[in-house]
Structures are given as C-alpha cells and as structure tokens.
Design a protein around this motif. Structure first.
Motif, PDB file in Angstrom:
ATOM      1  N   THR B  21       0.781  -1.135   0.029  1.00  0.00           N
ATOM      2  CA  THR B  21      -0.336   0.229   0.029  1.00  0.00           C
ATOM      3  C   THR B  21       0.879   1.156  -0.038  1.00  0.00           C
ATOM      4  O   THR B  21       0.640   2.157  -0.916  1.00  0.00           O
ATOM      5  CB  THR B  21      -0.866  -0.256   1.190  1.00  0.00           C
ATOM      6  N   VAL B  22       2.039   1.430   0.732  1.00  0.00           N
ATOM      7  CA  VAL B  22       2.803   2.418   1.021  1.00  0.00           C
ATOM      8  C   VAL B  22       3.566   2.757  -0.233  1.00  0.00           C
ATOM      9  O   VAL B  22       3.610   3.757  -0.724  1.00  0.00           O
ATOM     10  CB  VAL B  22       3.439   2.255   2.257  1.00  0.00           C
ATOM     11  N   LEU B  25       1.191   3.910  -3.066  1.00  0.00           N
ATOM     12  CA  LEU B  25       0.838   5.006  -2.788  1.00  0.00           C
ATOM     13  C   LEU B  25       2.005   6.165  -2.974  1.00  0.00           C
ATOM     14  O   LEU B  25       1.590   7.101  -3.666  1.00  0.00           O
ATOM     15  CB  LEU B  25       0.362   5.436  -1.162  1.00  0.00           C
ATOM     16  N   ILE B  26       3.328   5.619  -2.659  1.00  0.00           N
ATOM     17  CA  ILE B  26       4.507   6.745  -2.946  1.00  0.00           C
ATOM     18  C   ILE B  26       4.502   6.860  -4.607  1.00  0.00           C
ATOM     19  O   ILE B  26       4.654   7.842  -5.022  1.00  0.00           O
ATOM     20  CB  ILE B  26       5.786   6.041  -2.564  1.00  0.00           C
ATOM     21  N   LEU B  28       2.001   6.367  -6.703  1.00  0.00           N
ATOM     22  CA  LEU B  28       1.164   7.366  -7.341  1.00  0.00           C
ATOM     23  C   LEU B  28       1.366   8.737  -7.213  1.00  0.00           C
ATOM     24  O   LEU B  28       1.187   9.318  -8.203  1.00  0.00           O
ATOM     25  CB  LEU B  28      -0.333   6.687  -6.844  1.00  0.00           C
ATOM     26  N   ALA B  29       1.821   9.078  -6.075  1.00  0.00           N
ATOM     27  CA  ALA B  29       1.972  10.394  -5.803  1.00  0.00           C
ATOM     28  C   ALA B  29       2.862  10.975  -6.411  1.00  0.00           C
ATOM     29  O   ALA B  29       3.111  12.080  -7.193  1.00  0.00           O
ATOM     30  CB  ALA B  29       2.346  10.612  -4.340  1.00  0.00           C
ATOM     31  N   SER B  32       2.296  10.984 -10.214  1.00  0.00           N
ATOM     32  CA  SER B  32       1.124  12.019 -10.600  1.00  0.00           C
ATOM     33  C   SER B  32       1.892  13.698 -10.587  1.00  0.00           C
ATOM     34  O   SER B  32       1.311  14.358 -11.455  1.00  0.00           O
ATOM     35  CB  SER B  32       0.441  12.073  -9.403  1.00  0.00           C
ATOM     36  N   VAL B  33       3.093  13.808 -10.228  1.00  0.00           N
ATOM     37  CA  VAL B  33       3.671  15.182 -10.231  1.00  0.00           C
ATOM     38  C   VAL B  33       3.972  15.177 -11.856  1.00  0.00           C
ATOM     39  O   VAL B  33       3.893  16.409 -12.531  1.00  0.00           O
ATOM     40  CB  VAL B  33       5.104  15.124  -9.552  1.00  0.00           C
ATOM     41  N   THR B  36       1.575  17.110 -14.054  1.00  0.00           N
ATOM     42  CA  THR B  36       1.241  18.778 -13.549  1.00  0.00           C
ATOM     43  C   THR B  36       2.297  19.302 -14.094  1.00  0.00           C
ATOM     44  O   THR B  36       2.458  20.573 -14.417  1.00  0.00           O
ATOM     45  CB  THR B  36       1.224  18.940 -12.165  1.00  0.00           C
ATOM     46  N   VAL B  37       3.557  18.590 -14.438  1.00  0.00           N
ATOM     47  CA  VAL B  37       4.768  19.404 -15.165  1.00  0.00           C
ATOM     48  C   VAL B  37       4.681  19.611 -16.814  1.00  0.00           C
ATOM     49  O   VAL B  37       5.020  20.601 -17.345  1.00  0.00           O
ATOM     50  CB  VAL B  37       5.942  18.945 -14.658  1.00  0.00           C
ATOM     51  N   TYR B  68      -2.805  10.130 -17.246  1.00  0.00           N
ATOM     52  CA  TYR B  68      -3.412   9.766 -16.080  1.00  0.00           C
ATOM     53  C   TYR B  68      -4.364   8.500 -16.600  1.00  0.00           C
ATOM     54  O   TYR B  68      -5.171   8.023 -16.050  1.00  0.00           O
ATOM     55  CB  TYR B  68      -4.390  10.940 -15.547  1.00  0.00           C
ATOM     56  N   PHE B  73      -0.177   4.002 -15.271  1.00  0.00           N
ATOM     57  CA  PHE B  73      -0.930   4.917 -14.236  1.00  0.00           C
ATOM     58  C   PHE B  73      -2.128   3.930 -13.823  1.00  0.00           C
ATOM     59  O   PHE B  73      -2.377   3.765 -12.729  1.00  0.00           O
ATOM     60  CB  PHE B  73      -1.049   6.069 -14.573  1.00  0.00           C
ATOM     61  N   ALA B 181     -15.286   5.883 -11.392  1.00  0.00           N
ATOM     62  CA  ALA B 181     -14.519   6.285 -12.431  1.00  0.00           C
ATOM     63  C   ALA B 181     -14.498   5.374 -13.814  1.00  0.00           C
ATOM     64  O   ALA B 181     -14.526   5.988 -14.971  1.00  0.00           O
ATOM     65  CB  ALA B 181     -12.914   6.693 -12.115  1.00  0.00           C
TER      66      ALA B 181
END
Lengths: 277, 456
Positions: B21-22, B25-26, B28-29, B32-33, B36-37, B68, B73, B181
């Motif tokens: 899980t951790v 999540l790391i 994905l986070a 995801s950046v 945005t760039v 995305y 992803f 979704a």
C-alpha cells in the motif's frame, strides 16, 4: 474602521504574539507565553473583524462575495484558520510552549499577504466560475485542512530539536514529553486529513456542477491528491507499521511541503483552473 | 519445517501487505507530479518543440502526454484497488469476530495489569459503592457486565465496538470511487459544442478525439448574453437553450456558469463564449457627418438596410461585410461596404474598414461615413457531458467522510472497575480501560469517571 486597517493591525499583533512566545521560550518565563496567548487571541479577533469587514466592503462595492477570491484573501484566511486551530489546541492541552512553533506561521502568512508587492490587496469582482455557494464550503474546508497540516508541521519540528537526554541543560529540554508531541502531531494530521478530504470532495462536487467533470487532473487537483496520498501514507505507517518519532515527523514535513506546493507552487509555477488563488 | 506456500497463497500474501500500500501510494504520488509538469493532451508539434524528437518518442512510448489514462498509471490504481480489497478481507476475517462477537466477554487479569489503572478508596459500604459505579459506568459507557470475585465485585462495560468498522468504510469508499471512475470512462463522454445564436445542433464534438457524437436530441441557442463589470472582466454569461426532440420543442431553459441543464443523463454546461465568425453581425451603428456643417447623425442598421439622411435627399445603404477589405492592393482587414446616394443622385461605393474609422473622410465627399460600433452575434461555448458513474463516486464521497469521521474521532473503549474490601469500612476501587485508538482521550475519560464516582 476599514478591513485594510484591521488586517494590517492584525499583522502587527500577530508579530507581537510570536515575539512573546519566542521570548518566553528563550528566557524560560512562563508568564510571557501567557501574554503571547492573549495577544494571539486579540490578533485573532482583529483578524476575524478584518475578514468580516472585507466581506461587507465587497457588498458595498457592488461585487458582493465572500473574501476567499484571491491570493491575498486566502492568505489572510489561512492565518485565521491556523490561529483558531492553535488557540483551540493550547486551550485544550494547556501547553503554551508549543506556540513557539505555530505563532510564527500565523504571522508569516498574513505578513506575506501584506508585504509581497506581487499580491494585490484590492477587492476584485468574482469571475463567473467562482459564483457558487460551493466556494465558501470548499475554501473553508480546504483551509482547515491546510491549517491542520501547518500546525502538525510546527509540532513535527520539535522532534528534531528536543534533546534525547532528559537531563540536558538545553532550553529545548523543556519541550513537552515525546508522547504528547506524538499525540499532538497525530491529532493535527488527522484533523487536516479529514478536512482536506472534505475540501477535495466539495471541490469535486462543485467542479461537476460547474464544468460537468468531478475530476479533470488539473494541477491543483492533482497536487491536492498528492498531498492527500502522502498523509494517507502517514496514517498507514503510524497505525499499521508502528512508525513513531523522527521517521514519522519526516513524513509530516514532506506532507507539509506538498501542502505548500499545492497552495503556492501550483499558482506560481503551473497553470490551470485555480490560477485565481 | 516451514510448509511450502502455493502460488495463490503467495499472490494473496503479496497483495495483503501494508508495505505494498505504502509503496503504491508513493509511486502514485510521485508519478502524478509528472502530469502537472508536462503538458497533457497537447499536439505533437508542441512536444517536439519543448523536448525534441528523442523526448517526444519517450513521451509517446509511456503515454506521458495523457499519463492519467496511461496503462502504467491505471495499473498502479488497479494494484492499489486489489491491495485494498485483499487487505480489508484479510483483516476483516480476524476483526469480524471482534466487531460482532457472539457474546461480549472480558479478561479481568488483563485489565488489572494495565498501566492506566487508577486506584482510589471509597468510604461506603461495598454494595453502595457498586451501585454508584454501576450508575456512572452505565451512563458513560453502556451495558454493564457484573461478576463476583473472591475479594469483591468487578464491573465491565464498553462502547463503540462497531466503530472498528470505520476504516473498512473508508476502504470501500475508495473502491466506489474507482468503480465510478471506471463506469464514467467506459460509458460516459465529454464533448463540447459552439453554437451560434439561433443555430441548432443535434451533436457535439468529443473533446479528446474531436469526432462528432449524437446526443439523441437537438439543442437550439435562442439567445446569448454577457454582462461585464466596470473593470471589463466578465460578470456573468447566460444562454437560453431550447431542447428539441423528434422535431418538437420540449422545453427552454437559461443556463449560466455553475447552473447547467441536465436532461436524459446528459449535462449541458455554459463554459465559454465568443464572437460568431460564420454569421453576419446583428446590428451596426453608423455615424454620418455632413462635412460642410459638421453635423453628425447616427443610425443603427442591419446589412441590406437603407436609411434616409437628415438633409432629406441623400441616403445611405449598408451592403455587405467584407472580412478582408482590399484597397489598392492593401488588405485593410474587416470592413463594411455601403453606397451613399447624394442629392444629385450619384451612387458612390464607400469602404468602412473597422481598423481605420476615419478612412471615409479621405474620400472628401459631401458626407463622411464611419462605423461606430458593431454588434456581432455571439456563439455560446457549451460543454456537454454524460457520466453514469457519478453516483457511485458520490456514494464513495459520502462513505469516505463518514468512514474518516468514525476512524478518527470514535473509538472502541472498554472500562473495567474492580471494587474490593480494603479495611473495615473502606473499599478499594480500581479503574482501568482499553481503547483501540486515542489513548490520551481514554486517559481523560478515566479521570472524569473517577471524579464522578467520588462525587456520588
């Protein structure tokens, strides 16, 4: 009295409150922290008055909207939320020393709003996309979330400066017990997480009613999700993997950096739907 | 010797770890950046300009231009989803018996050894003390289990056992979000439509693929209005739309930003506006000046319209709109062309370029004509979406808030009180408790219980 007078005096009073807290800490005088606390409360009342006056003034100018519409207003509100949250914490836990780590944040946010020349303090009309009742719900919840993380960040700093040896003569030895720091940090993260969750959800429902898409991977949305995931990691590490202390404090600090980027970085460095604040 | 695990067991174990899980999540986070760039859904030329051929190839291979929706992803999201389901099932199989026990029981020795135990003495008969304790405990916790021991009486009560379910509610909510979704991605669409005032369309254009999609009904834009603040920023824009079904007008509604129209699962949003390019302007304000007297008259005209001028003999007719007005080989841009008829009956062609309002003065005729204002027709920019998954997402939202609330602010607390005979008349009371979270809160609660018992 005008809102600009109220808010500039707020900046000054918050500066005074931080000074009292820091002095109390540096000179080991409990009484100064008490004065700091009362000063903070006065600043908070002034801050509240400033926000309300600004709200009224926007109606007088014919724009009529809640004062959450640009960077200046959001920073003023950010100071307000951090202040109210901290006042609550000190009231509940009776530990005034931790104010040293939070009151400067309260001051810095509003000072930045007032002194950065690139931030316009003008009351400007609302663009059509922001005309919605969701604006108030969305902004308040998001900023309560940010405030929770900001206070958690302030508390996390204590992990790194409190000496491991309880008999240490350092002034930092006076900081609260490890259990209490841990508890406080966790409580603040939990508070922030709940409100960030509600903030993202209200934003999402709003987006669906304004643009027909509840999620469009806009940079602000994405960064708020990144922040959310970092704090979700924090929860799982603490509750499922038994993380505590310095390691967990690092996660809280990384989380707060993500909060700052969501708040400022996205507006200044990236473009998207949230470019207005 | 350790038993060799089968492959399904290994897979199950892989997915039921919190470490996974951790890490997911790391990842994905962190990934995801990227979106945005790096520009999303841009044209190939834009990427080539920014990152060169090599960079563009990499972007194409990893679908970073639409990251995305990229396979890797989505795979991360699916892994997270399986992880949540497997973890929850795995843990719930154990905690289910704790949450819904056949019979609530307690282990007295465990409570006697707890660190948070508070011991104090009471100066009453044991039976009276037991009654006091029962009253307080019953009020602050719930149903009491009472047992006699060799040395006295023990009381047990608990509350909030069901709150242990909270974290599963949060996990289920995430599954709802992802299912919503998925349904939206499979059966929904997002399209846009620019509709001129007066125009009708039965289709819109998918935003990404840019191909038309049939709506099942037609939309007519009756009117579009935009209001501005003094600052020039738009205040509000509004379209009046009529839905036409099977050739019949169904209904008419005004839509604004934040106030869409919803019909048959299709949502129509006001998203933008602009000046219509295809159709001719609605009305034109013309200014005619008599050069000898300097008298100015204005006329609000339409194309093809003819007006009598103030001298009673001359007239002006607005003939056509010319997007690229040519004057001696120069392109003067947008212009109107009209004819002016002097009192001597001669018709003269006049060109009225919008960019040069004094252009006609140079003709040095009896009158000088200028275009003062053009009221162009607008088009309304509509966003048209359909998303049957949105209700699953909303259920997910509600469950997530409820689940978070339960998980963070409620706890399963158990309280244990032992009342033993101490000396002749006095008795010793010991109070302790357990909780599955927020030990600090429990401590405070134990203190208030002590105060209440002492106050009886």
């Amino acid at each position: 009295m005008t809102s600009s007078l109220a808010l500039s005096s707020t900046t000054f009073i918050y500066a005074l409150a931080s000074t009292f807290y820091i002095a109390s800490f540096a000179f080991k005088k409990q009484a100064l922290a008490k004065i700091g606390f009362y000063t903070l409360i006065i600043g908070f009342v002034d801050n509240t008055a400033g926000i309300i006056l600004r709200w009224i003034e926007s109606y007088q100018m014919g724009y009529g909207h809640a004062p959450f519409a640009n960077m200046y207003e959001s920073l003023v509100f950010f100071s307000w939320t951090v202040a109210v949250l901290y006042i609550f914490v000190e009231f509940k836990y009776k530990e005034s020393i931790i104010g040293v780590f939070v009151s400067p944040l309260v001051f810095l946010a509003i000072a930045y709003a007032s002194f950065d020349p690139s931030i316009s303090t003008k009351i400007s009309p609302l663009i059509p996309a922001l005309k919605s009742n969701w604006l108030i719900a969305h902004v308040i919840t998001c900023f309560l979330g940010y405030a929770g993380f900001a206070v958690a960040f302030g508390f996390s700093i204590m992990y790194f400066i409190k000496p491991k040896d309880p008999a240490s003569p350092s002034i930092f030895a006076k900081l609260p017990s490890w259990e209490l720091i841990d508890e406080l940090t966790y409580q603040m993260v939990v508070f922030g997480f709940l409100f960030l969750t509600i903030g993202i959800i209200t934003g999402s429902v709003w987006a669906n009613s304004a643009w027909g898409k509840y999620w469009s991977w806009d940079p602000k949305e994405t960064w708020s999700l990144i922040t959310w995931m970092i704090y979700a990691i924090f929860m799982h590490l603490r509750m499922m993997r038994g993380w505590h202390g310095n390691n967990l404090a690092w996660v809280s600090i990384i989380g707060f950096i993500a909060v700052l980027f969501t708040y400022f970085g996205v507006n200044y460095l990236l473009s998207g739907l949230h470019s207005y604040g | 010797m350790k038993k060799k695990q089968t492959i399904p067991e290994l897979i199950w174990q892989f997915f039921c770890s919190v470490k996974l899980t951790v890490y997911t999540l790391i990842l994905l986070a962190a990934t995801s950046v990227i979106g945005t760039v790096i520009l999303q859904n841009g044209a190939p030329q834009q990427y080539l300009k920014l990152y060169g051929q090599g960079g563009y190839n990499l972007i194409r291979i990893l679908s970073i231009d639409d990251m995305y929706q990229a396979w890797w992803f989505l795979s991360l999201l699916i892994i997270l989803c399986i992880n949540i389901v497997v973890c929850s099932i795995d843990r719930l199989s154990v905690t289910w018996k704790i949450i819904f026990p056949k019979k609530v029981s307690f282990n007295a020795d465990r409570f006697r050894k707890l660190k948070n135990k508070i011991t104090f003495s009471g100066n009453k008969e044991i039976s009276a003390l037991v009654k006091d304790c029962e009253a307080v405990l019953g009020k602050s916790a719930g149903k009491i289990i009472k047992e006699e021991t060799d040395s006295g009486v023990v009381l047990y009560a608990e509350k909030g056992r069901w709150t242990r379910i909270g974290v599963y509610v949060v996990h289920v909510s995430i599954i709802f979000l992802l299912i919503g979704a998925l349904i939206g991605a499979l059966f929904g669409f997002k399209a846009s439509l620019n509709l001129d005032e007066g125009a009708t369309s039965d289709r819109a254009f998918l935003s990404k693929e840019r191909v038309p999609i049939k709506l099942g009904f037609s939309i007519r834009c009756n009117d579009f209005d935009v209001k501005f603040y003094d600052t020039g920023a738009p205040d509000e824009f509004k379209s009046s739309l009529t839905i036409i079904e099977n050739g019949q007008e169904s209904f008419t509604k005004d839509i604004l930003v934040n106030h869409p129209l919803r019909y048959k699962g299709i949502n129509i949003f006001q998203s933008s506006y602009g000046q219509s390019r295809s159709s001719s302007p609605e009305s034109i304000v013309i200014e005619v000046m008599e050069r000898s007297t300097g008298k100015v008259e204005t006329h609000n005209m339409k194309l093809g319209e003819k007006v009598q001028l103030a001298d009673g003999q001359s007239s002006f007719m607005l003939q056509e709109y010319e997007p690229h007005f040519d004057f001696k080989g120069n392109n003067l841009g947008q212009a109107f062309v009209g004819t002016i008829k002097d009192n001597d009956g001669k018709e003269i062609m006049v060109g009225l370029p919008l960019r040069f309002p004094t252009f006609d003065k140079m003709r040095k005729g009896k009158f000088a004509v200028a275009v003062k204002e053009v009221e162009q027709k607008y088009f309304t920019g509509l966003q048209i979406t359909r998303d049957p998954g949105v209700w699953y997402v909303y259920i997910g939202f509600i469950l997530m808030i409820i689940g978070c609330w339960i998980t963070f602010f409620m706890a399963h607390q158990s309280f244990f009180i032992e009342i033993e005979k101490d000396r002749d008349k006095a008795a010793r009371i010991s109070l302790s408790g357990t909780t599955n979270r927020n030990a600090q809160g429990l401590k405070l609660k134990l203190n208030t219980i002590v105060k209440k018992i002492e106050g009886k």
